[in-house]
Design a protein around this motif. Structure first.
Motif, PDB file in Angstrom:
ATOM      1  N   ASN A 189      37.078 134.395 -16.270  1.00  0.00           N
ATOM      2  CA  ASN A 189      37.839 134.573 -17.508  1.00  0.00           C
ATOM      3  C   ASN A 189      39.050 133.647 -17.507  1.00  0.00           C
ATOM      4  N   ALA A 191      40.567 132.849 -20.623  1.00  0.00           N
ATOM      5  CA  ALA A 191      41.063 132.981 -21.992  1.00  0.00           C
ATOM      6  C   ALA A 191      42.584 133.005 -22.037  1.00  0.00           C
ATOM      7  N   THR A 222      28.827 134.569 -17.155  1.00  0.00           N
ATOM      8  CA  THR A 222      29.758 134.627 -18.284  1.00  0.00           C
ATOM      9  C   THR A 222      30.984 133.768 -18.011  1.00  0.00           C
ATOM     10  N   ASP A 224      34.547 132.781 -20.131  1.00  0.00           N
ATOM     11  CA  ASP A 224      35.372 133.023 -21.313  1.00  0.00           C
ATOM     12  C   ASP A 224      36.476 131.974 -21.377  1.00  0.00           C
ATOM     13  N   SER A 226      38.006 131.333 -24.515  1.00  0.00           N
ATOM     14  CA  SER A 226      38.570 131.545 -25.845  1.00  0.00           C
ATOM     15  C   SER A 226      40.092 131.471 -25.824  1.00  0.00           C
ATOM     16  N   ASP A 248      32.061 131.740 -24.220  1.00  0.00           N
ATOM     17  CA  ASP A 248      32.947 132.045 -25.348  1.00  0.00           C
ATOM     18  C   ASP A 248      33.956 130.909 -25.515  1.00  0.00           C
TER      19      ASP A 248
END
Length: 721
Positions: A189, A191, A222, A224, A226, A248
């Protein structure tokens, strides 16, 4: 037994005093509740405070003991300094501290690292490749909401964790191979950072499994990214990520999608909403057969070229709303054979408001499985023939709120399973037979006849054979157009028409035969038109009509009895008669018939009970009609307004009583007038007689006086001289 109990009590007391005595020496900054603690909480503590705690040999720490540092004083976290001896068997959480430097060597001991002032992640003198990976299933490393601005290359190499959370930091750049050889990680992640670009080979060598990976994890799945500032994606930024499923990239600054960036991955979800994308190359979607959901909402896409999505054969959901699309080329959606409506509650194909004046032939070719298409608010002025030809599964077509003035013949060809066509809020002025050509509504009737080849199907047979009319019925919504004329054969192709909404138009007349063949019509809405008359023969073919709305027209009469007599199996249930030009006596008779046949009629708002009405429905009284006035201000209308039921028998009896009372009053007045006339005549005759009698008496007296005078005169003349 008593001695054993006494010994146990003494032993317990001594142990309790020993533990309490030890706890008195424990620094108050670190709180422990027992000798075998499962958790330790340190507030405003230093490393020395915690080391002093660990020197208490009486305390027994297990491998699951969690230590939480809050508002403590640390500057640097290293493996040598903190995680040695007994410390290495514990799990640490660092929240709201003052840590600025974090050595990745310590990662095997930490689960949570949040809300610090961390500005870098680096390696210490000890090589990360020499990590002791004794913690097979270390779950998460959370470094979110810090101030991390840089990460050393290969800093996470061979680190055994499943999820890395670096969101809400100040990262500007990520070097190549920053995330490499991470055998167990399945989610990264990044983001809410300030990343502007992704370098090639940022994520490499993520193996499917390792000896430390639980069976439910299969490598990185996954990523991310964003809420960053990404404006460019390098061709090999996601190179060789065989197990990646979800990427994402929402809320970035991407302007174009070039090259086959994801060609060597098995991506299923790609989120690209809220960027500035105005160009997508034909190569971008190459080798992305596994993609299931593609989100392109709120970008700057203006044209959908032919066969842009042709390689996305397993795509189920595509969102394009919030784009200034003005042109859709033929075969733009070719290849999207699996695009369907149901995917976690998402609409399969969504556009939102667009400005696409012309829908060309074959614009939606390839959407073979799509069941719902919404083209509302597209500013459409023309739909070319066979625009929806290759959509055999389409059930709902919404063309609401456009600028259509006509429907080209053949527009609806190919819609074999259509259930709803919404053409409301357009500019149609005329309904013709050719408009609905291709909507073969007689198909299901043919099917019924084929199932009963040896018998002759009567209308009643068809009625009984189609109890589930919902399965075949078509809803045609033409509300709020400018329709003035309906040709007598306009609905010839719509034998399966179930609901027809013609409300809010300018219809003045409906010719007899307009609804010919509509045996399965259930609901007809004609409210807010300019109808002055509606012949009973117009509605005769609709033997299953249950709901009729005639409100807000200019009707004066309507044959309710004839409609109910032609209703099969008492299908007629509801009618709206409000806001017309009914005569009160005509309306009263209609209400009586409806009540007797248990047909609901919709009353107006309570304020209409203050004017001439029958059960709240406005009407125009006749000149000598005082009964309507009593119905208006008497008990009947108000009883209906209050909700109490008035049986037709009682209403009829009351009405008859009113008639009798009215007749008696009229007879009484007539007798009184006759008596008054007779009395007046007699009085006049008496006066005449009295007057004449006085005259004759006066005349007689005058005659007598004259005679006496004459006699006196004669006598005087006869006297001798």
């Amino acid at each position: 037994m008593s001695q054993l109990n006494l010994i146990a009590i003494i032993f317990t007391t001594v142990l309790f005093l020993q533990i309490n005595g030890d706890n008195e020496n424990i620094p108050p900054k670190c709180q422990i509740t027992s000798r075998f603690p499962k958790s330790i909480t340190c507030v405003n503590a230093t490393i020395n405070d915690f080391k002093e705690l660990l020197d208490k040999t009486e305390l027994d720490f297990g491998p699951n003991t969690k230590v939480t540092f809050t508002d403590s004083i640390f500057y640097e976290i290293t493996d040598d300094e903190l995680f040695s001896n007994k410390m290495k068997d514990l799990t640490y959480n660092f929240r709201h501290n003052h840590i600025k430097i974090f050595h990745i060597d310590a990662v095997k001991h930490i689960d949570v690292f949040e809300y610090n002032i961390l500005d870098s992640v680096t390696t210490s003198k000890t090589s990360s490749s020499s990590f002791n990976l004794y913690r097979k299933y270390l779950s998460d490393l959370s470094l979110t909401k810090n101030r991390i601005g840089s990460i050393d290359a290969k800093v996470f190499t061979n680190v055994s964790i499943h999820e890395i959370n670096l969101s809400a930091n100040e990262l500007i750049d990520i070097k190549s191979q920053t995330f490499s050889n991470m055998h167990n990680v399945f989610k990264i992640n990044l983001a809410h950072n300030n990343l502007t670009r992704l370098h090639e080979y940022t994520f490499v060598n993520f193996s499917k499994t390792s000896i430390y990976t639980p069976s439910k994890y299969y490598g990185l799945s996954t990523i991310d990214l964003s809420y960053n500032q990404l404006n460019h994606l390098e061709p090999n930024a996601f190179y060789n990520l065989e197990n990646i499923e979800r990427v994402d990239l929402q809320y970035n600054n991407l302007t174009s999608l070039n090259g086959a960036i994801f060609s060597q991955v098995n991506l299923t979800v790609l989120l690209l909403a809220h960027n500035q994308i105005n160009f997508i190359s034909m190569q971008f979607f190459e080798n992305m057969e596994s993609l299931y959901l593609l989100k392109l909402t709120d970008n700057q896409i203006k044209t959908l070229p032919s066969r842009l999505f042709s390689t996305l054969r397993n795509l189920n959901v595509l969102t394009l709303s919030g784009n200034p699309i003005s042109r859709i080329q033929t075969d733009a959606f070719d290849g999207l054979h699996m695009l369907n409506t149901d995917f976690a509650g998402n609409v399969a194909l969504s556009f939102g408001e667009l400005n696409v004046p012309i829908i060309p032939t074959g614009a939606f070719n390839g959407l073979r499985m799509l069941t719902r298409l919404d083209l509302s608010n597209w500013n459409i002025t023309k739909i070319e023939t066979k625009a929806f030809y290759e959509m055999p599964q389409l059930k709902t077509l919404t063309l609401r709120n456009n600028q259509l003035t006509e429907i080209v013949p053949g527009t609806f060809y190919g819609l074999e399973k259509i259930d709803v066509i919404d053409l409301s809020y357009n500019r149609l002025t005329r309904l013709t037979r050719e408009m609905f050509a291709g909507l073969n509504g007689t198909k299901f009737l043919t099917q019924l006849e084929n199932e009963n080849k040896d018998t002759v199907l009567t209308l009643k047979d068809l009625f009984m054979a189609t109890e589930d009319i919902e399965k075949f019925g078509l809803q045609l919504i033409l509300k709020h157009n400018a329709i003035k004329t309906i040709e007598s054969d306009a609905f010839t192709y719509l034998a399966n028409l179930k609901t027809l909404d013609l409300s809010e138009n300018q219809i003045q007349n409906i010719p007899i035969g307009t609804f010919k063949g509509l045996k399965f019509m259930v609901k007809l809405d004609l409210h807010q038109n300019n109808l002055t008359a509606l012949e009973k023969e117009v509605l005769y073919p609709m033997v299953r009509l249950a709901d009729l709305n005639l409100a807000e027209n200019h009707l004066e009469t309507f044959d309710v009895r004839a409609i109910m007599e032609h209703s099969m199996n008492d299908a007629f249930k509801t009618i709206n008669l409000n806001h017309n030009q009914w005569k009160c006596d005509e309306l009263r008779l209609m209400i009586l018939l409806l009540t007797e046949n248990k047909v609901d009629f919709i009353s107006s708002s309570p304020e209409y009970f203050d004017s001439h009405n029958v059960h709240g429905i406005r009407c125009i009284p006749s000149k000598d009609d005082d009964i309507e006035e009593r119905l208006t201000h008497g008990g009947y209308a108000r009883q209906s307004a209050s909700g109490s039921d008035v049986s037709p028998e009682l209403l009829f009896i009351n009405y008859q009583k009113e008639l009798v009372q009215n007749s008696k009053a009229q007879i009484t007045v007539l007798i009184f007038l006759c008596f008054f006339y007779l009395l007046t005549s007699l009085l006049l005759i008496a006066l005449y007689i009295l007057r004449n009698k006085s005259y004759f008496n006066s005349l007689r007296h005058q005659t007598q006086r004259n005679q006496e005078f004459n006699q006196s005169t004669v006598e005087l003349l006869n006297v001798p001289q």
